[in-house]
Design an enzyme around this catalytic site. Structure first.
Site: not given
Length: 272
Positions: A70, A106, A129-133
């Site tokens: 992402k 999203d 969480g800390s990613g693209g989503m």
């Protein structure tokens, strides 16, 4: 398909580390219902620049982008829609005659679901969480006026960066915090993964919470969602998230917005 694939069929696809079946079944079912000469296929790649170049070169109309691509896709496209540029994360690429424009549906899905479930902006929450989503979800919550949030991430760099960008504090673990809303935006609970049977938050935190949101869609009834339902807590599931974001992708690819009944039929079919 009601229309057999032919030389004029418009192709759409998705890129993910672990391709799933929901998008394939959802999109193709809607194409079938609406008599559209489109076909959708899920793929993976170990050469992302070549894969995105192939979208342009082969005239593929649209591409859904999932973990872990992402953010890595951003320098490979020509333009970012505001939904993507604001959070530096994309999940959709639309090809207009070789011009690749990226979006983040999203973000749009989370904004719609916060409204649908009447989540009070004053609600305190912890997002793991800390990613693209996670960027999409945290940004949507921030833009919905939810100021009392906490980012939980073991990765110091990405966790602090996400927290700082959205104006929330960061912690490596939840600890003794007991927010009203728990939000999981990690692969914990996802089928086929190493943590498929694990809870993304400890049970005491789930018991203290008023509501739970889990973006994991496969299965939609994750250990976190199951625990919350057993405790009588209202939930927002990954199935709701994935259906709305897929619908918005469908509209971007085709220019057609299906009826609520058609979307419901496609979602039920995609669940399997």
């Amino acid at each position: 398909m009601s229309i057999a694939p032919n030389r004029d069929t418009i192709l759409c696809m998705s890129l993910a580390a672990r391709p799933g079946t929901f998008g394939v079944r959802f999109h193709n079912h809607l194409y079938d219902q609406l008599g559209l000469d489109y076909y959708y296929k899920a793929m993976t790649t170990d050469d992302l620049p070549a894969a995105v170049g192939g979208i342009r070169a082969l005239g593929i109309r649209g591409c859904g982008v999932s973990m872990p691509f992402k953010e890595a896709c951003i320098p490979l496209v020509d333009e970012l829609d505001a939904s993507a540029s604001a959070i530096d994360s994309i999940n959709t690429i639309v090809n207009d005659n070789g011009h690749l424009k990226a979006y983040n549906t999203d973000y749009l899905a989370i904004r719609q679901l916060l409204d649908k479930h009447a989540v009070d902006p004053q609600t305190s929450f912890a997002l793991r969480g800390s990613g693209g989503m996670a960027k999409a979800v945290a940004s949507a919550m921030r833009d919905a006026g939810m100021s009392n949030g906490l980012i939980i991430a073991r990765n110091y760099e990405t966790g602090r960066a996400l927290a700082d960008s959205c104006g929330y504090p960061w912690q490596a673990e939840l600890g003794d915090s007991r927010p009203q809303l728990l939000v999981n935006v990690t692969p914990i609970g996802m089928s086929g993964g190493d943590q498929a049977q694990e809870l993304s938050f400890e049970r005491a935190a789930i018991e203290a919470a008023q509501q739970v949101l889990d973006v994991v869609a496969l299965p939609w009834q994750t250990p976190l969602i199951t625990a919350a339902l057993e405790l009588g807590k209202p939930v927002i599931t990954g199935l709701e998230v994935i259906a709305i974001q897929a619908l918005e992708q469908f509209v971007l690819y085709t220019g057609v917005r299906p009826t609520a009944e058609q979307v419901c039929l496609a979602t039920e079919y995609a669940r399997g």
